[in-house]
Design a protein around this motif. Sequence first.
Motif, PDB file in Angstrom:
ATOM      1  N   TRP A   1       0.843  -1.190   0.000  1.00  0.00           N
ATOM      2  CA  TRP A   1       0.000   0.000   0.000  1.00  0.00           C
ATOM      3  C   TRP A   1       0.884   1.248   0.000  1.00  0.00           C
ATOM      4  O   TRP A   1       1.809   1.362   0.805  1.00  0.00           O
ATOM      5  CB  TRP A   1      -0.894   0.040   1.239  1.00  0.00           C
ATOM      6  CG  TRP A   1      -1.877  -1.079   1.329  1.00  0.00           C
ATOM      7  CD1 TRP A   1      -1.914  -2.225   0.594  1.00  0.00           C
ATOM      8  CD2 TRP A   1      -2.974  -1.170   2.243  1.00  0.00           C
ATOM      9  NE1 TRP A   1      -2.962  -3.021   0.978  1.00  0.00           N
ATOM     10  CE2 TRP A   1      -3.631  -2.398   1.996  1.00  0.00           C
ATOM     11  CE3 TRP A   1      -3.472  -0.342   3.244  1.00  0.00           C
ATOM     12  CZ2 TRP A   1      -4.756  -2.814   2.705  1.00  0.00           C
ATOM     13  CZ3 TRP A   1      -4.589  -0.749   3.963  1.00  0.00           C
ATOM     14  CH2 TRP A   1      -5.225  -1.962   3.694  1.00  0.00           C
TER      15      TRP A   1
ATOM     16  N   LEU B   1       0.524   5.309   0.295  1.00  0.00           N
ATOM     17  CA  LEU B   1      -0.369   6.436   0.573  1.00  0.00           C
ATOM     18  C   LEU B   1       0.148   7.664  -0.152  1.00  0.00           C
ATOM     19  O   LEU B   1       1.314   8.048   0.006  1.00  0.00           O
ATOM     20  CB  LEU B   1      -0.428   6.695   2.086  1.00  0.00           C
ATOM     21  CG  LEU B   1      -1.486   7.667   2.594  1.00  0.00           C
ATOM     22  CD1 LEU B   1      -2.890   7.209   2.231  1.00  0.00           C
ATOM     23  CD2 LEU B   1      -1.360   7.849   4.104  1.00  0.00           C
TER      24      LEU B   1
ATOM     25  N   VAL C   1      -3.178   4.446  -2.452  1.00  0.00           N
ATOM     26  CA  VAL C   1      -4.277   4.927  -1.618  1.00  0.00           C
ATOM     27  C   VAL C   1      -4.275   6.446  -1.642  1.00  0.00           C
ATOM     28  O   VAL C   1      -3.260   7.080  -1.345  1.00  0.00           O
ATOM     29  CB  VAL C   1      -4.128   4.414  -0.167  1.00  0.00           C
ATOM     30  CG1 VAL C   1      -5.239   4.975   0.710  1.00  0.00           C
ATOM     31  CG2 VAL C   1      -4.114   2.893  -0.137  1.00  0.00           C
TER      32      VAL C   1
ATOM     33  N   GLU D   1      -6.484   8.479   3.804  1.00  0.00           N
ATOM     34  CA  GLU D   1      -7.002   7.734   4.947  1.00  0.00           C
ATOM     35  C   GLU D   1      -8.165   8.511   5.550  1.00  0.00           C
ATOM     36  O   GLU D   1      -8.043   9.716   5.811  1.00  0.00           O
ATOM     37  CB  GLU D   1      -5.913   7.527   5.999  1.00  0.00           C
ATOM     38  CG  GLU D   1      -6.420   6.741   7.191  1.00  0.00           C
ATOM     39  CD  GLU D   1      -5.361   6.488   8.251  1.00  0.00           C
ATOM     40  OE1 GLU D   1      -5.746   6.044   9.353  1.00  0.00           O
ATOM     41  OE2 GLU D   1      -4.159   6.727   7.979  1.00  0.00           O
TER      42      GLU D   1
ATOM     43  N   MET E   1      -8.367   4.334   2.621  1.00  0.00           N
ATOM     44  CA  MET E   1      -8.046   3.314   3.617  1.00  0.00           C
ATOM     45  C   MET E   1      -8.604   3.751   4.967  1.00  0.00           C
ATOM     46  O   MET E   1      -8.709   4.945   5.257  1.00  0.00           O
ATOM     47  CB  MET E   1      -6.548   3.053   3.708  1.00  0.00           C
ATOM     48  CG  MET E   1      -5.716   4.192   4.268  1.00  0.00           C
ATOM     49  SD  MET E   1      -3.985   3.733   4.526  1.00  0.00           S
ATOM     50  CE  MET E   1      -4.089   2.807   6.053  1.00  0.00           C
ATOM     51  N   THR E   2      -8.991   2.770   5.765  1.00  0.00           N
ATOM     52  CA  THR E   2      -9.453   3.024   7.125  1.00  0.00           C
ATOM     53  C   THR E   2      -8.796   1.993   8.036  1.00  0.00           C
ATOM     54  O   THR E   2      -8.795   0.792   7.729  1.00  0.00           O
ATOM     55  CB  THR E   2     -10.986   2.919   7.222  1.00  0.00           C
ATOM     56  OG1 THR E   2     -11.573   3.893   6.346  1.00  0.00           O
ATOM     57  CG2 THR E   2     -11.462   3.177   8.642  1.00  0.00           C
ATOM     58  N   GLN E   3      -8.211   2.465   9.123  1.00  0.00           N
ATOM     59  CA  GLN E   3      -7.538   1.573  10.062  1.00  0.00           C
ATOM     60  C   GLN E   3      -8.444   1.289  11.262  1.00  0.00           C
ATOM     61  O   GLN E   3      -9.390   2.013  11.545  1.00  0.00           O
ATOM     62  CB  GLN E   3      -6.238   2.207  10.545  1.00  0.00           C
ATOM     63  CG  GLN E   3      -5.240   2.480   9.422  1.00  0.00           C
ATOM     64  CD  GLN E   3      -3.865   2.825   9.953  1.00  0.00           C
ATOM     65  OE1 GLN E   3      -3.196   2.000  10.557  1.00  0.00           O
ATOM     66  NE2 GLN E   3      -3.445   4.070   9.711  1.00  0.00           N
TER      67      GLN E   3
ATOM     68  N   SER F   1      -7.006  -3.253   8.909  1.00  0.00           N
ATOM     69  CA  SER F   1      -7.114  -2.102   8.007  1.00  0.00           C
ATOM     70  C   SER F   1      -7.720  -2.548   6.691  1.00  0.00           C
ATOM     71  O   SER F   1      -7.461  -3.661   6.222  1.00  0.00           O
ATOM     72  CB  SER F   1      -5.729  -1.496   7.746  1.00  0.00           C
ATOM     73  OG  SER F   1      -5.163  -1.028   8.954  1.00  0.00           O
TER      74      SER F   1
ATOM     75  N   ALA G   1      -8.585  -1.273   2.528  1.00  0.00           N
ATOM     76  CA  ALA G   1      -8.436  -0.335   1.415  1.00  0.00           C
ATOM     77  C   ALA G   1      -9.600  -0.588   0.468  1.00  0.00           C
ATOM     78  O   ALA G   1      -9.917  -1.743   0.171  1.00  0.00           O
ATOM     79  CB  ALA G   1      -7.112  -0.550   0.701  1.00  0.00           C
TER      80      ALA G   1
END
Length: 563
Positions: A3, A5, A452, A455, A485-487, A538, A540
Motif C-alpha cells: 500500500w 499512501l 491509496v 485515509e 483506507m481506514t484503520q 485495516s 483499502a
Amino acid sequence: MRWTLKPKPQISKVEELKKALQVNDIVATLLLQRGIESYEAAKTFFRPSFEDLHDPFLMKDMDKAVARIEKAIADGENILVYGDYDVDGTTSVALMSSYLKTRLDSVATYIPDRYDEGYGISYKGIDFAHDNDFSLIIALDCGVKAVDKVKYAKDKGIDFIICDHHRPGNKLPEAIAVLDPKRDDCDYPFKELCGCGVGFKLITALASKEGQTVEDLVEYLDLVATAIGADIVPIVGENRALAHIGLHVINTAPRPGMKAIIAEVKKEELTITDVVFIIAPRINAAGRMKHGNHAVTLLTETDFNLAAEYAVDIDQFNTDRKETDRRITEEALLQIEENNEQEGFTTVVYNENWHKGVIGIVASRLIETYYRPTLVFTKSREKLAASARSVKGFDVYNALEACSEYIEQFGGHKYAAGLTLLPENYEGFKTKFESVVKATIDPKLLTPELKVDLEIELSQIDHKLFRILRQFAPFGPGNMSPTFMTQGVKDTGWGKCVGEDDKHLRFTATQSPHDNMVCIGFGLGDKIDFIKARQAFSIAYSIDENHWNGNTSLQLKLKDIKP
C-alpha cells in the motif's frame, strides 16, 4: 499488495480550495492530488466540454493531410481507410470511413488479417489498394514505423496519410502527412490521444473547412470514447472531455451497431468501466477469433435490425474467445510449474498451438498469478509471435528494444507490446529478456502496488460524498476511482465467504456503534481469517452503491485487507 499512501497536499492549499468550491477536506484533497488547484480548473474537471479541445491544426502535418484529402474528394479519387484489428483500430476505421462517405462515394475499408498479415500496414494491403485503383490510403492506429511499406506504396503511385499515436522510430515514413502527437517535432499540446482520437482530430479539421464545428461531429464520439477506454490511455485533458461527451452519446444516442451490442448485454447506463469490460471485448473478439472486418461492419451499419444480427455473431466470437483464453491460461500456468519457472524476474512461455488472437489476454492473466513482465509466444507461419504485458512502473517497450538483436519486428507501448522473432532466436531472446529486466527493474515493482488516495474514518462516508465522487468520472489512467483506507475496523460478527468456491468476502465493518458499513471483497475470500480473528484490521476500498430489492445503500468495495 504494498500500500502506498499518496502525499497530502499543503494544508493551506486544501483550505483555499475548500473555501473556493465550498467542499470538505476529502474532496479538496482528492482534487489537489489530481492537479486541480483553482475554481476554474475544477469547473473544467467537473464539466468537461468541447471548449477543452485543441485546434486540430496545431498538430504537425494536419494542413498537409487536409489538403490531400480535399484534393481526393474534389477529384473523386478512391480512398482506402486502413486500420489495425483491435478496438482502437476498428473504431478508427469506422469513424473515418463513415465521415468520408458523407462527402465521397468511393471510400472502402481494409483491416489486415491478424494471422495472415499481422499487425500494421501490410504489403498485401498495399497490393489490394493498387489492384483496385486506390490512390490514397489513410492509415489509423498504425503506420508510424512503416517506412519500407509506405515507400513500397509510393513506388506504386499510392499516397499515404498516417494517423497514429505510437512512438515513432528514428525515421518517419515518407507519407504525405504523419499525424502523431508523439512526434518529437509535433507541438500539439496533448500527447496522449488514442488512434481514434487522432482520427477524430483529422475529421474535425476536414469539417472545419466545410464551415462545421466539433459539435457537428458529436455522433462520432461513441466510437472515440470506446477507443479511449479500450486502449487504456490517460483519461485527462482532451481524453477526459472526449470520453465524457462520448459516454453521453453511448447512453443517449449510440450508432445502431453500438446500440445492438448494448442490447445484447442488457445494460442500462454504461460507465467507462462498462465500455472497457463489456463493449470493448466484443469488438476485439472479432479480430481475435475471426476477422476485424466484422467489427467495422457492425460499427458502420445504419440499419438497427441488421446491426442486431451482426451483434449476435460478435457476442458468439466473445464467448469463444473467453473459453479459448481460459484454456490457454491453464496450459501456460501448467507449463510454468512443470518447467519450475516460478522464480525469476520475467515470465516467458511458448506453445506453437496457442491461438494468436488471445495471447495478449493470457499474458495479462499470467501477471495476475506471477506479477512480473510477461511474454506469451505462439507459432505464426515460419516465425514466432508474442504479446508482451508489463507490471506497473516498468517499461517493457524499452526492455524489448534492448533485446532487438533477437527480434524481427516489434512495437507498442510502455505496458503492452507485440513482437515477432525467428524460432532459432527464441532461447537467446528469453535469456536476454530475463537479464535485461533483472538489471533494470526495481525489485519492489514485482509486488503489486495499491495506491491509496487518502485515509479516512468510516463516519466521514455519506451519500453526499458519494454523489460528489461520482462526478469525478470518467475514471481511468491519470484519474483512477479514489481509493481510501481506514484503520482499526472490526467485523460485527457476521462476516462470511460468498460466491462460487467461496471466492469473495462479505462483512460489516465498524469503528464505533454508529458507523457500520457493508463491505464486499471480490476475490478476497482467503482473507476470512482476518475477519474471524475479531482483531482490528485495516481496509483499502472504493465507495460504491448497492442496489437490492428496490433499495439503494452505500457499500465499500474492498481492494485489500491488512492486519
